[in-house]
Design a protein around this motif. Structure first.
Motif, short mmCIF file in Angstrom:
data_model
loop_
_atom_site.label_atom_id
_atom_site.label_comp_id
_atom_site.label_asym_id
_atom_site.label_seq_id
_atom_site.Cartn_x
_atom_site.Cartn_y
_atom_site.Cartn_z
N ASN A 105 0.85 -1.20 0.00
CA ASN A 105 0.00 0.00 0.00
C ASN A 105 0.88 1.24 0.00
OD1 ASN A 105 -1.31 2.23 1.97
ND2 ASN A 105 -2.96 1.18 0.89
N TRP A 107 0.97 5.31 0.63
CA TRP A 107 0.17 6.30 1.34
C TRP A 107 1.00 7.53 1.67
CZ3 TRP A 107 0.88 7.84 6.60
CH2 TRP A 107 1.94 7.19 7.26
N GLU A 117 -7.77 4.97 6.01
CA GLU A 117 -7.70 3.52 5.89
C GLU A 117 -6.53 2.90 6.65
OE1 GLU A 117 -7.31 1.93 1.95
OE2 GLU A 117 -5.26 2.66 1.69
N LEU A 121 -5.75 -1.07 7.82
CA LEU A 121 -4.57 -1.83 7.38
C LEU A 121 -3.81 -2.36 8.58
CD1 LEU A 121 -3.32 0.49 4.50
CD2 LEU A 121 -4.01 -1.89 4.21
N ASN A 122 -3.70 -1.53 9.61
CA ASN A 122 -3.02 -1.93 10.85
C ASN A 122 -3.74 -3.11 11.49
OD1 ASN A 122 -0.94 -1.20 12.97
ND2 ASN A 122 -2.80 -1.10 14.20
N GLU A 125 -3.10 -6.32 9.50
CA GLU A 125 -1.78 -6.87 9.80
C GLU A 125 -1.75 -7.51 11.19
OE1 GLU A 125 2.24 -7.94 9.84
OE2 GLU A 125 0.89 -7.49 8.16
N VAL A 135 1.28 -6.93 5.49
CA VAL A 135 0.91 -5.64 4.93
C VAL A 135 2.17 -4.79 4.91
CG1 VAL A 135 -0.46 -3.54 5.19
CG2 VAL A 135 -1.44 -5.76 5.82
N ALA A 137 3.11 -1.13 4.08
CA ALA A 137 2.60 0.21 3.79
C ALA A 137 3.78 1.15 3.60
CB ALA A 137 1.70 0.70 4.92
N LEU A 160 2.24 -2.04 11.82
CA LEU A 160 2.84 -1.85 10.52
C LEU A 160 4.26 -1.31 10.65
CD1 LEU A 160 -0.11 -0.15 8.56
CD2 LEU A 160 0.50 -2.58 8.64
N THR A 186 -3.06 0.21 -3.88
CA THR A 186 -2.75 -1.04 -3.18
C THR A 186 -2.58 -2.17 -4.19
OG1 THR A 186 -4.14 -0.30 -1.33
CG2 THR A 186 -3.49 -2.61 -1.35
N TRP A 205 -9.97 -2.46 4.92
CA TRP A 205 -9.08 -3.61 4.88
C TRP A 205 -9.24 -4.55 6.06
CZ3 TRP A 205 -7.42 -5.01 0.47
CH2 TRP A 205 -7.16 -4.07 -0.52
N ASP A 206 -9.96 -4.16 7.09
CA ASP A 206 -10.21 -5.07 8.20
C ASP A 206 -11.59 -5.71 8.10
OD1 ASP A 206 -11.56 -2.72 8.69
OD2 ASP A 206 -11.06 -2.63 10.82
#
Length: 223
Positions: A105, A107, A117, A121-122, A125, A135, A137, A160, A186, A205-206
């Motif tokens: 990803n 960012w 987001e 994402l966190n 992961e 993940v 990032a 992350l 992504t 993403w979760d």
């Protein structure tokens, strides 16, 4: 059902569709004007990636709901030449994640959809990160690491790793490859560094949809 557009240079229609998808998800992707330099190419020898096309096509049934904007590859593409910095400011690349399915990803702290987001994402992961999935990032803010570090601390992003590319070279290279036009972008990459799919714009993403997609990507056909 209309067939999804294959990967390639984004058309005005694709950009419009992605923007609408982003709005539905909560925010549209932030368009980024190319700046800085790239690494010349991010594609490596894709001869061993032929099976990834079959794998990507098998994931189409999982690209729905919160991850409906993920577009599957239709031709082999290997992306192990993507280079960025790790938390120690040392060069790293997707080659260093061989053996893992990677959700890559890009960012920036100035990108509102990216900021929104990042907690998801966190969480992804934290729940699914293991020896077979990660993940990654990559922050593309120019300058030092202070801003992304502060943002991650303030928002509780603790699972992350801090990966950076202050030159924006990775984004520029992905743009030239027809894989990126805005942030966040992504990429879903399999354990051999072969591209499975790409998405421009944010996602939850979760969510169960995202987790199902990741589980599917971790289990290639005939595994």
């Amino acid at each position: 059902m209309t067939e999804k557009r294959t990967l390639g240079l984004p058309s005005a229609k694709l950009i419009a569709i992605a923007a609408i998808a982003g709005i539905i998800a909560g925010a549209a992707a932030v368009y980024v004007k190319e700046t800085g330099y790239g690494n010349a190419t991010v594609s490596a020898d894709a001869s061993e990636c032929a099976p990834s096309v079959e794998q990507a096509q098998s994931l189409k049934t999982l690209t729905k709901g919160e991850v409906a904007a993920m577009t599957a590859v239709t031709e082999p593409r290997k992306l192990t030449n993507i280079i960025f910095k790790d938390a120690r400011d040392a060069d790293t690349s997707l080659k260093d994640f061989a053996g893992k399915t990677v959700l890559l990803n890009l960012w920036a702290t100035w990108c509102v959809p990216c900021r929104e987001e990042m907690p998801a994402l966190n969480a992804l992961e934290k729940e699914m990160g293991d020896d077979h999935f990660q993940v990654v990032a990559v922050n593309i803010d120019t300058g030092g690491a202070d801003k992304p570090k502060a943002f991650m601390t303030e928002t509780g992003v603790d699972s992350l790793g801090l990966y950076r590319d202050s030159s924006m070279g990775v984004f520029n290279d992905l743009k030239k490859e027809g894989l990126a036009f805005g942030l966040p972008v992504t990429l879903l990459v399999n354990e051999k560094g072969c591209l499975l799919g790409s998405m421009n714009g944010p996602a939850e993403w979760d969510s169960d949809d995202a987790k199902a997609l990741i589980e599917g990507a971790k289990s290639p056909p005939n595994s």
